[in-house]
Design a protein around this motif. Structure first.
Motif, mmCIF file in Angstrom:
data_model
loop_
_atom_site.group_PDB
_atom_site.id
_atom_site.type_symbol
_atom_site.label_atom_id
_atom_site.label_comp_id
_atom_site.label_asym_id
_atom_site.label_seq_id
_atom_site.Cartn_x
_atom_site.Cartn_y
_atom_site.Cartn_z
ATOM 1 N N THR A 178 0.833 -1.204 0.000
ATOM 2 C CA THR A 178 0.000 0.000 0.000
ATOM 3 C C THR A 178 0.866 1.252 0.000
ATOM 4 N N GLY A 179 1.894 1.261 0.826
ATOM 5 C CA GLY A 179 2.792 2.409 0.891
ATOM 6 C C GLY A 179 3.532 2.642 -0.408
ATOM 7 N N LEU A 180 3.979 1.558 -1.033
ATOM 8 C CA LEU A 180 4.698 1.682 -2.297
ATOM 9 C C LEU A 180 3.775 2.194 -3.395
ATOM 10 N N MET A 181 2.551 1.711 -3.427
ATOM 11 C CA MET A 181 1.586 2.203 -4.411
ATOM 12 C C MET A 181 1.286 3.688 -4.179
ATOM 13 N N GLY A 182 1.156 4.071 -2.912
ATOM 14 C CA GLY A 182 0.921 5.472 -2.596
ATOM 15 C C GLY A 182 2.083 6.362 -3.027
ATOM 16 N N ALA A 183 3.309 5.892 -2.811
ATOM 17 C CA ALA A 183 4.486 6.653 -3.232
ATOM 18 C C ALA A 183 4.533 6.786 -4.749
ATOM 19 N N LEU A 184 4.168 5.720 -5.436
ATOM 20 C CA LEU A 184 4.166 5.733 -6.897
ATOM 21 C C LEU A 184 3.144 6.734 -7.433
ATOM 22 N N GLN A 185 1.897 6.646 -6.953
ATOM 23 C CA GLN A 185 0.862 7.529 -7.462
ATOM 24 C C GLN A 185 1.092 8.982 -7.041
ATOM 25 N N GLY A 186 1.545 9.183 -5.828
ATOM 26 C CA GLY A 186 1.875 10.538 -5.402
ATOM 27 C C GLY A 186 3.029 11.107 -6.218
ATOM 28 N N GLY A 187 3.984 10.251 -6.546
ATOM 29 C CA GLY A 187 5.107 10.685 -7.370
ATOM 30 C C GLY A 187 4.673 11.091 -8.756
ATOM 31 N N TYR A 188 3.761 10.310 -9.331
ATOM 32 C CA TYR A 188 3.218 10.675 -10.643
ATOM 33 C C TYR A 188 2.569 12.061 -10.588
ATOM 34 N N MET A 189 1.775 12.301 -9.547
ATOM 35 C CA MET A 189 1.058 13.585 -9.454
ATOM 36 C C MET A 189 2.016 14.754 -9.281
ATOM 37 N N ILE B 24 11.684 -0.092 2.428
ATOM 38 C CA ILE B 24 11.494 -1.542 2.295
ATOM 39 C C ILE B 24 12.824 -2.267 2.455
ATOM 40 N N GLU B 25 13.874 -1.739 1.844
ATOM 41 C CA GLU B 25 15.182 -2.381 1.943
ATOM 42 C C GLU B 25 15.731 -2.318 3.367
ATOM 43 N N SER B 26 15.319 -1.286 4.132
ATOM 44 C CA SER B 26 15.779 -1.188 5.513
ATOM 45 C C SER B 26 15.211 -2.312 6.375
ATOM 46 N N LEU B 27 14.149 -2.956 5.883
ATOM 47 C CA LEU B 27 13.536 -4.059 6.621
ATOM 48 C C LEU B 27 14.092 -5.424 6.199
ATOM 49 N N SER B 28 15.119 -5.376 5.360
ATOM 50 C CA SER B 28 15.670 -6.635 4.870
ATOM 51 C C SER B 28 16.403 -7.365 5.992
ATOM 52 N N VAL B 29 16.478 -8.668 5.851
ATOM 53 C CA VAL B 29 17.200 -9.498 6.809
ATOM 54 C C VAL B 29 18.683 -9.367 6.526
ATOM 55 N N ARG B 30 19.421 -8.893 7.506
ATOM 56 C CA ARG B 30 20.849 -8.659 7.295
ATOM 57 C C ARG B 30 21.672 -9.735 7.998
ATOM 58 N N ALA C 4 10.394 5.089 -0.704
ATOM 59 C CA ALA C 4 9.617 3.898 -0.360
ATOM 60 C C ALA C 4 10.483 2.647 -0.460
ATOM 61 N N LEU C 5 11.269 2.553 -1.529
ATOM 62 C CA LEU C 5 12.122 1.371 -1.695
ATOM 63 C C LEU C 5 13.221 1.331 -0.642
ATOM 64 N N ALA C 6 13.748 2.496 -0.273
ATOM 65 C CA ALA C 6 14.781 2.531 0.765
ATOM 66 C C ALA C 6 14.217 2.019 2.090
#
Length: 208
Positions: free
Chosen positions: A169-180, A202-208, A198-200
Protein backbone atom coordinates in the motif's frame (compact mmCIF):
# COMPACT_ATOMS: atom_id res chain seq x y z
CA UNK A 1 -17.92 -13.77 -37.40
CA UNK A 2 -19.23 -11.87 -34.36
CA UNK A 3 -17.42 -10.53 -31.30
CA UNK A 4 -18.87 -9.67 -27.90
CA UNK A 5 -18.75 -6.05 -26.78
CA UNK A 6 -16.79 -6.15 -23.51
CA UNK A 7 -18.95 -3.39 -22.03
CA UNK A 8 -22.48 -4.36 -23.03
CA UNK A 9 -22.08 -8.01 -24.01
CA UNK A 10 -23.80 -7.21 -27.31
CA UNK A 11 -22.58 -9.18 -30.30
CA UNK A 12 -20.55 -7.16 -32.81
CA UNK A 13 -19.47 -7.96 -36.33
CA UNK A 14 -15.75 -7.83 -37.02
CA UNK A 15 -16.29 -4.48 -38.74
CA UNK A 16 -18.32 -3.18 -35.82
CA UNK A 17 -15.62 -4.28 -33.39
CA UNK A 18 -12.98 -2.42 -35.39
CA UNK A 19 -15.10 0.73 -35.42
CA UNK A 20 -15.67 0.51 -31.69
CA UNK A 21 -11.95 -0.04 -31.10
CA UNK A 22 -11.10 3.04 -33.17
CA UNK A 23 -13.48 5.13 -31.09
CA UNK A 24 -12.13 3.89 -27.76
CA UNK A 25 -8.47 4.20 -28.80
CA UNK A 26 -9.00 7.76 -30.05
CA UNK A 27 -10.89 8.68 -26.88
CA UNK A 28 -8.19 7.14 -24.67
CA UNK A 29 -5.42 9.10 -26.38
CA UNK A 30 -7.38 12.36 -26.16
CA UNK A 31 -8.42 11.89 -22.54
CA UNK A 32 -4.90 11.01 -21.47
CA UNK A 33 -3.49 14.23 -22.92
CA UNK A 34 -6.45 16.64 -22.60
CA UNK A 35 -8.26 15.11 -19.65
CA UNK A 36 -11.75 13.67 -19.51
CA UNK A 37 -13.48 16.97 -18.87
CA UNK A 38 -11.84 18.73 -21.80
CA UNK A 39 -12.53 15.94 -24.28
CA UNK A 40 -15.88 16.17 -26.07
CA UNK A 41 -17.60 13.52 -28.12
CA UNK A 42 -17.09 15.78 -31.14
CA UNK A 43 -13.35 15.56 -30.45
CA UNK A 44 -13.60 11.78 -30.37
CA UNK A 45 -15.57 11.68 -33.62
CA UNK A 46 -12.97 13.86 -35.34
CA UNK A 47 -9.99 11.93 -34.01
CA UNK A 48 -11.41 8.48 -34.75
CA UNK A 49 -12.74 9.30 -38.20
CA UNK A 50 -16.15 7.80 -37.50
CA UNK A 51 -19.52 9.48 -37.82
CA UNK A 52 -21.48 10.66 -34.82
CA UNK A 53 -24.18 8.09 -35.62
CA UNK A 54 -21.55 5.34 -35.50
CA UNK A 55 -20.35 6.56 -32.12
CA UNK A 56 -23.88 6.58 -30.72
CA UNK A 57 -24.50 3.15 -32.19
CA UNK A 58 -21.81 1.79 -29.87
CA UNK A 59 -22.08 4.17 -26.89
CA UNK A 60 -25.07 5.78 -25.18
CA UNK A 61 -23.04 8.84 -24.25
CA UNK A 62 -19.80 10.15 -22.84
CA UNK A 63 -19.98 8.15 -19.60
CA UNK A 64 -20.07 4.93 -21.61
CA UNK A 65 -17.08 6.06 -23.66
CA UNK A 66 -15.15 6.92 -20.48
CA UNK A 67 -15.87 3.49 -19.03
CA UNK A 68 -14.59 1.84 -22.20
CA UNK A 69 -11.47 4.00 -22.00
CA UNK A 70 -10.91 2.84 -18.42
CA UNK A 71 -11.12 -0.78 -19.62
CA UNK A 72 -8.59 -0.11 -22.40
CA UNK A 73 -6.15 1.90 -20.30
CA UNK A 74 -6.47 -0.60 -17.49
CA UNK A 75 -5.62 -3.45 -19.84
CA UNK A 76 -2.57 -1.56 -21.09
CA UNK A 77 -1.27 -0.59 -17.66
CA UNK A 78 -1.91 -3.91 -15.94
CA UNK A 79 -0.34 -5.90 -18.77
CA UNK A 80 2.72 -3.66 -18.62
CA UNK A 81 2.96 -4.19 -14.87
CA UNK A 82 2.44 -7.93 -15.17
CA UNK A 83 5.32 -8.08 -17.63
CA UNK A 84 7.51 -5.89 -15.43
CA UNK A 85 6.73 -7.38 -12.01
CA UNK A 86 5.57 -10.91 -12.67
CA UNK A 87 8.94 -12.55 -12.00
CA UNK A 88 10.68 -9.96 -9.83
CA UNK A 89 12.00 -11.52 -6.64
CA UNK A 90 14.97 -9.30 -5.69
CA UNK A 91 15.55 -5.73 -4.56
CA UNK A 92 17.58 -5.22 -7.72
CA UNK A 93 14.54 -6.26 -9.75
CA UNK A 94 12.39 -3.71 -7.93
CA UNK A 95 14.98 -1.04 -8.70
CA UNK A 96 14.87 -1.94 -12.39
CA UNK A 97 11.07 -1.63 -12.30
CA UNK A 98 11.45 1.80 -10.71
CA UNK A 99 14.01 2.86 -13.30
CA UNK A 100 11.77 1.86 -16.21
CA UNK A 101 8.76 3.79 -14.86
CA UNK A 102 10.79 6.90 -14.11
CA UNK A 103 12.60 6.84 -17.45
CA UNK A 104 9.34 6.42 -19.34
CA UNK A 105 7.76 9.34 -17.47
CA UNK A 106 10.89 11.44 -18.00
CA UNK A 107 10.26 11.31 -21.75
CA UNK A 108 7.14 13.41 -21.09
CA UNK A 109 8.82 15.55 -18.39
CA UNK A 110 6.20 14.18 -16.02
CA UNK A 111 3.28 15.42 -18.11
CA UNK A 112 -0.15 13.72 -18.00
CA UNK A 113 0.63 11.61 -14.92
CA UNK A 114 -0.42 8.00 -14.48
CA UNK A 115 -3.04 6.96 -17.02
CA UNK A 116 -5.21 5.35 -14.34
CA UNK A 117 -4.50 7.92 -11.65
CA UNK A 118 -5.51 10.78 -13.94
CA UNK A 119 -8.76 9.04 -14.82
CA UNK A 120 -9.49 8.37 -11.15
CA UNK A 121 -8.95 12.03 -10.26
CA UNK A 122 -11.51 13.14 -12.84
CA UNK A 123 -14.27 10.55 -12.64
CA UNK A 124 -14.18 8.65 -9.34
CA UNK A 125 -16.43 11.14 -7.52
CA UNK A 126 -18.98 11.37 -10.33
CA UNK A 127 -19.39 7.87 -11.77
CA UNK A 128 -19.71 4.95 -9.36
CA UNK A 129 -19.34 2.35 -12.11
CA UNK A 130 -16.12 3.98 -13.27
CA UNK A 131 -14.87 4.28 -9.69
CA UNK A 132 -15.40 0.60 -9.05
CA UNK A 133 -13.62 -0.34 -12.27
CA UNK A 134 -10.65 1.85 -11.37
CA UNK A 135 -10.61 0.49 -7.82
CA UNK A 136 -10.40 -3.05 -9.17
CA UNK A 137 -7.52 -2.07 -11.45
CA UNK A 138 -5.57 -0.42 -8.63
CA UNK A 139 -6.21 -3.47 -6.46
CA UNK A 140 -4.79 -5.70 -9.18
CA UNK A 141 -1.77 -3.44 -9.63
CA UNK A 142 -1.13 -3.38 -5.88
CA UNK A 143 -1.53 -7.15 -5.87
CA UNK A 144 1.38 -7.42 -8.29
CA UNK A 145 3.51 -5.36 -5.89
CA UNK A 146 2.34 -7.57 -3.03
CA UNK A 147 3.45 -10.59 -5.02
CA UNK A 148 6.96 -9.18 -5.43
CA UNK A 149 7.25 -8.38 -1.74
CA UNK A 150 5.86 -11.80 -0.83
CA UNK A 151 8.55 -13.46 -2.95
CA UNK A 152 11.19 -11.33 -1.23
CA UNK A 153 9.86 -12.50 2.12
CA UNK A 154 9.67 -16.13 1.01
CA UNK A 155 13.28 -15.90 -0.20
CA UNK A 156 14.37 -14.63 3.20
CA UNK A 157 15.16 -11.10 2.02
CA UNK A 158 12.43 -9.57 4.18
CA UNK A 159 11.81 -10.49 7.79
CA UNK A 160 8.80 -12.79 8.36
CA UNK A 161 7.09 -10.32 10.68
CA UNK A 162 6.98 -7.56 8.05
CA UNK A 163 3.46 -6.68 6.86
CA UNK A 164 3.62 -7.21 3.12
CA UNK A 165 0.18 -5.73 2.50
CA UNK A 166 1.07 -2.49 4.30
CA UNK A 167 4.33 -2.19 2.39
CA UNK A 168 2.55 -2.69 -0.92
CA UNK A 169 0.00 0.00 0.00
CA UNK A 170 2.79 2.41 0.89
CA UNK A 171 4.70 1.68 -2.30
CA UNK A 172 1.59 2.20 -4.41
CA UNK A 173 0.92 5.47 -2.60
CA UNK A 174 4.49 6.65 -3.23
CA UNK A 175 4.17 5.73 -6.90
CA UNK A 176 0.86 7.53 -7.46
CA UNK A 177 1.87 10.54 -5.40
CA UNK A 178 5.11 10.69 -7.37
CA UNK A 179 3.22 10.68 -10.64
CA UNK A 180 1.06 13.58 -9.45
CA UNK A 181 4.02 15.65 -8.23
CA UNK A 182 5.88 15.04 -11.49
CA UNK A 183 2.79 16.08 -13.43
CA UNK A 184 2.38 19.38 -11.58
CA UNK A 185 6.12 20.17 -11.59
CA UNK A 186 6.69 18.97 -15.19
CA UNK A 187 9.75 17.29 -13.74
CA UNK A 188 10.18 13.59 -13.04
CA UNK A 189 12.52 14.19 -10.06
CA UNK A 190 9.75 14.19 -7.40
CA UNK A 191 8.48 10.86 -8.72
CA UNK A 192 11.96 9.35 -8.55
CA UNK A 193 12.41 10.65 -5.00
CA UNK A 194 9.03 9.35 -3.82
CA UNK A 195 9.63 5.82 -5.10
CA UNK A 196 13.26 5.83 -3.92
CA UNK A 197 12.22 6.68 -0.36
CA UNK A 198 9.62 3.90 -0.36
CA UNK A 199 12.12 1.37 -1.70
CA UNK A 200 14.78 2.53 0.76
CA UNK A 201 12.36 1.91 3.62
CA UNK A 202 11.49 -1.54 2.30
CA UNK A 203 15.18 -2.38 1.94
CA UNK A 204 15.78 -1.19 5.51
CA UNK A 205 13.54 -4.06 6.62
CA UNK A 206 15.67 -6.63 4.87
CA UNK A 207 17.20 -9.50 6.81
CA UNK A 208 20.85 -8.66 7.29
Amino acid sequence: MTIADSTTGRRLTARGALTRARIVTAAADLMYVQGVGSTTLDDVVAASGVSKSQLYHHFAGKDAVVRAVIDLMGERVIQRERDALGHVSTFAGLRRWRDALVQNNALRHGAYGCALGSLATEVADHDEVARQALSALFTEWQGLLTGVLRRLQDNGALAPEVSIDQLATGLMGALQGGYMLAQTERDVAPMATSIDMALAYIESLSVR
